[in-house]
Design a protein around this motif. Structure first.
Motif, PDB file in Angstrom:
ATOM      1  N   ASN A  57     -22.632 -20.093 -41.949  1.00  0.00           N
ATOM      2  CA  ASN A  57     -24.088 -20.212 -41.892  1.00  0.00           C
ATOM      3  C   ASN A  57     -24.561 -21.546 -41.335  1.00  0.00           C
ATOM      4  O   ASN A  57     -25.761 -21.763 -41.171  1.00  0.00           O
ATOM      5  CB  ASN A  57     -24.690 -19.924 -43.270  1.00  0.00           C
ATOM      6  N   ASN A  58     -23.598 -22.433 -40.998  1.00  0.00           N
ATOM      7  CA  ASN A  58     -23.919 -23.663 -40.274  1.00  0.00           C
ATOM      8  C   ASN A  58     -23.561 -23.569 -38.789  1.00  0.00           C
ATOM      9  O   ASN A  58     -23.816 -24.485 -38.023  1.00  0.00           O
ATOM     10  CB  ASN A  58     -23.183 -24.856 -40.902  1.00  0.00           C
ATOM     11  N   PHE A  59     -22.946 -22.412 -38.396  1.00  0.00           N
ATOM     12  CA  PHE A  59     -22.633 -22.194 -36.984  1.00  0.00           C
ATOM     13  C   PHE A  59     -23.937 -22.062 -36.187  1.00  0.00           C
ATOM     14  O   PHE A  59     -24.972 -21.645 -36.716  1.00  0.00           O
ATOM     15  CB  PHE A  59     -21.836 -20.898 -36.782  1.00  0.00           C
ATOM     16  N   SER A  60     -23.863 -22.329 -34.891  1.00  0.00           N
ATOM     17  CA  SER A  60     -24.979 -22.007 -34.002  1.00  0.00           C
ATOM     18  C   SER A  60     -25.085 -20.488 -33.896  1.00  0.00           C
ATOM     19  O   SER A  60     -24.120 -19.759 -34.182  1.00  0.00           O
ATOM     20  CB  SER A  60     -24.740 -22.601 -32.615  1.00  0.00           C
ATOM     21  N   LYS A  61     -26.242 -19.996 -33.463  1.00  0.00           N
ATOM     22  CA  LYS A  61     -26.436 -18.551 -33.308  1.00  0.00           C
ATOM     23  C   LYS A  61     -25.408 -17.989 -32.325  1.00  0.00           C
ATOM     24  O   LYS A  61     -24.835 -16.912 -32.555  1.00  0.00           O
ATOM     25  CB  LYS A  61     -27.859 -18.264 -32.825  1.00  0.00           C
ATOM     26  N   LYS A  62     -25.140 -18.712 -31.237  1.00  0.00           N
ATOM     27  CA  LYS A  62     -24.175 -18.264 -30.234  1.00  0.00           C
ATOM     28  C   LYS A  62     -22.776 -18.157 -30.835  1.00  0.00           C
ATOM     29  O   LYS A  62     -22.061 -17.176 -30.617  1.00  0.00           O
ATOM     30  CB  LYS A  62     -24.167 -19.246 -29.055  1.00  0.00           C
ATOM     31  N   LYS A  63     -22.382 -19.139 -31.635  1.00  0.00           N
ATOM     32  CA  LYS A  63     -21.056 -19.124 -32.240  1.00  0.00           C
ATOM     33  C   LYS A  63     -20.932 -17.996 -33.271  1.00  0.00           C
ATOM     34  O   LYS A  63     -19.887 -17.362 -33.390  1.00  0.00           O
ATOM     35  CB  LYS A  63     -20.751 -20.472 -32.894  1.00  0.00           C
ATOM     36  N   GLN A  64     -22.025 -17.727 -34.012  1.00  0.00           N
ATOM     37  CA  GLN A  64     -22.021 -16.608 -34.963  1.00  0.00           C
ATOM     38  C   GLN A  64     -21.808 -15.289 -34.233  1.00  0.00           C
ATOM     39  O   GLN A  64     -21.036 -14.435 -34.675  1.00  0.00           O
ATOM     40  CB  GLN A  64     -23.337 -16.581 -35.745  1.00  0.00           C
ATOM     41  N   GLU A  65     -22.488 -15.107 -33.104  1.00  0.00           N
ATOM     42  CA  GLU A  65     -22.372 -13.860 -32.345  1.00  0.00           C
ATOM     43  C   GLU A  65     -20.977 -13.725 -31.721  1.00  0.00           C
ATOM     44  O   GLU A  65     -20.437 -12.613 -31.643  1.00  0.00           O
ATOM     45  CB  GLU A  65     -23.463 -13.808 -31.281  1.00  0.00           C
ATOM     46  N   GLU A  66     -20.396 -14.835 -31.288  1.00  0.00           N
ATOM     47  CA  GLU A  66     -19.030 -14.806 -30.761  1.00  0.00           C
ATOM     48  C   GLU A  66     -18.043 -14.386 -31.850  1.00  0.00           C
ATOM     49  O   GLU A  66     -17.124 -13.598 -31.599  1.00  0.00           O
ATOM     50  CB  GLU A  66     -18.656 -16.185 -30.208  1.00  0.00           C
TER      51      GLU A  66
END
Length: 455
Positions: free
Chosen positions: A47-56
């Motif tokens: 939940n501290n990842f960027s949105k892009k990293k979460q989607e990856e």
């Protein structure tokens, strides 16, 4: 605890508390191990990842699941034989895979599962069509699901196992012939007071309130209909509570605005809603700002084209892979560009439909809600294609069922026992095996039909 039900029902209450606790320790061992704590740590990072990293991460997880299912499940290997999975570049490529229905899973479960049943953790679902279904979890699947649920609760101040909780559910904790007005049992293993939802009536609610005031739970969870009935009684009778829970966590049923208004006012505590399923659907949960977030670390939720009905792909169903599974619920998504004040970057859900709050009556007049009724079929896995319960009076019920070759005569006795535990020993039950159960004029199928006339 099903196989010990007869011993349990004929034991004194202190032995029943002991048996509930022993079962609690068994479940605790299954749910809270190395994978649980490892996944809790991961969720704090995710939940501290960027949105892009979460989607990856989401795309990596779904590809891992698809590749695993293709290799280890005969069903998926055959289903995907015409699809070149190696060409998938993003989540949108998931639409190249066929949809899997509940009936497909029910009929092909032996070819779908990827683990020996003896080593699996079973999860049974009745569902709002009465379709009996059993899915099989790996230990790590089960622990990761529990970690997600407990992470959600921790955000709202409740630490599971460490704090006391009160649960209103449909477990058979009260024998049908019990005379004492004690409608709860204590599971010491996880500091859980379990309250039966089957005896909640104006006559009995004062006993529930007395117990709650004595126990002073730090959270309340379970059927929203049961919690609401108690809250409504408290408000109508101007009763003072001696505790304030950190949050209310409903399950199984749709939370209406009336539920929310009355319960939050009475308990001086916020309702924090969440959606998942017995089969293992991805999680949707409510943040501190009151918004519903679809947790993309747990799977993928798609809307079927031109519909709010959803398909789910779950990252915690390696034992029984569920990929583009038509679960039967509906959701409305917020605009993709909408952000939340809480700071979480995951997609927002505007509303969840499909968990209705219909009910039947016990022989004593207590309301037995749909979530409880659907559980009647849980212990007869993969044998019932469709069912319907029709109640014409407080003591008369007809059960219609469409069954397959797996249904046995002994299953009728099991069903009657389940119904009597939920509705009362004096319920007269007629079971009809039929070819088809018609839909309503609206086109909707109903698991329960309440024809009881009350004054």
């Amino acid at each position: 605890m099903m196989k010990y039900q007869g011993i349990y029902d004929n034991s004194p209450i202190f032995i029943q508390n002991f048996m509930a606790t022993m079962y609690g320790y068994k479940i605790k061992k299954e749910r809270f191990g190395e994978y649980y704590y490892e996944h809790l740590d991961f969720l704090n990072s995710f939940n501290n990842f960027s949105k892009k990293k979460q989607e990856e991460h989401q795309f990596e997880e779904v590809m891992k699941l698809i590749e695993y299912a293709s290799k280890n499940s005969r069903f998926y290997r055959e289903l995907y034989k015409e699809v070149n999975i190696t060409e998938f570049k993003n989540i949108n490529d998931l639409t190249k895979l066929p949809i899997v229905t509940k009936e497909m899973v029910r009929q092909n479960i032996e070819d779908i599962i990827t683990i020996p049943k003896g080593k699996a953790i079973k999860s049974n679902t009745g569902g709002t069509t009465g379709k009996s279904l059993t899915v099989y979890y790996k230990k790590e699947d089960n622990q990761r699901r529990m970690a997600t649920l407990d992470y959600f609760k921790a955000i709202h101040g409740f630490m599971n196992i460490k704090m006391k909780r009160a649960t209103f559910n449909g477990k058979h904790i009260i024998p049908p012939n019990q005379k004492q007005k004690k409608f709860w049992r204590y599971n010491v293993a996880i500091k859980q007071m379990i309250y039966s939802s089957f005896y909640i009536s104006d006559e009995n609610i004062p006993y529930y309130i007395e117990s709650l005031n004595k126990y002073k739970p730090e959270s309340i969870d379970g059927f929203i209909s049961s919690i609401y009935d108690i809250a409504s009684y408290i408000e109508r009778n101007n009763i003072k509570l001696k505790f304030i829970p950190k949050a209310i966590f409903p399950t199984s049923e749709t939370v209406t605005q009336e539920h929310r208004d009355v319960i939050e006012r009475v308990f001086n505590s916020k309702i924090r809603d969440q959606y998942a399923s017995s089969e293992g659907a991805p999680f949707v949960w409510e943040c501190e700002s009151g918004k519903l977030h679809y947790d993309i670390s747990t799977g993928i939720i798609e809307n079927i084209e031109n519909s709010n009905e959803i398909l789910i792909t779950s990252f915690t169903t390696y034992g029984t892979p569920l990929i583009r599974y038509k679960i039967g619920d509906s959701m409305t998504f917020e605009n993709n560009n909408t952000s939340c004040d809480c700071g979480l970057k995951t997609p927002l859900i505007e509303s969840i439909q499909g968990r209705v709050v219909d009910f039947l009556y016990s022989t004593k007049g207590a309301k037995i809600y749909l979530g409880n009724v659907s559980n009647i079929f849980k212990n007869i896995p993969n044998a019932i294609a469709k069912a319907q319960l029709i109640q014409s009076s407080l003591t008369n019920m007809v059960v219609r069922m469409v069954v397959d070759k797996n249904f046995k005569e002994e299953h009728k006795s099991m069903l009657i026992d389940e119904i009597k535990h939920k509705f009362g020993n004096d319920m007269r039950i007629e079971i009809e095996i039929v070819e088809e159960i018609p839909r309503e004029k609206s086109g909707k199928y109903k698991l329960i039909v309440n024809n009881v006339v009350t004054r």
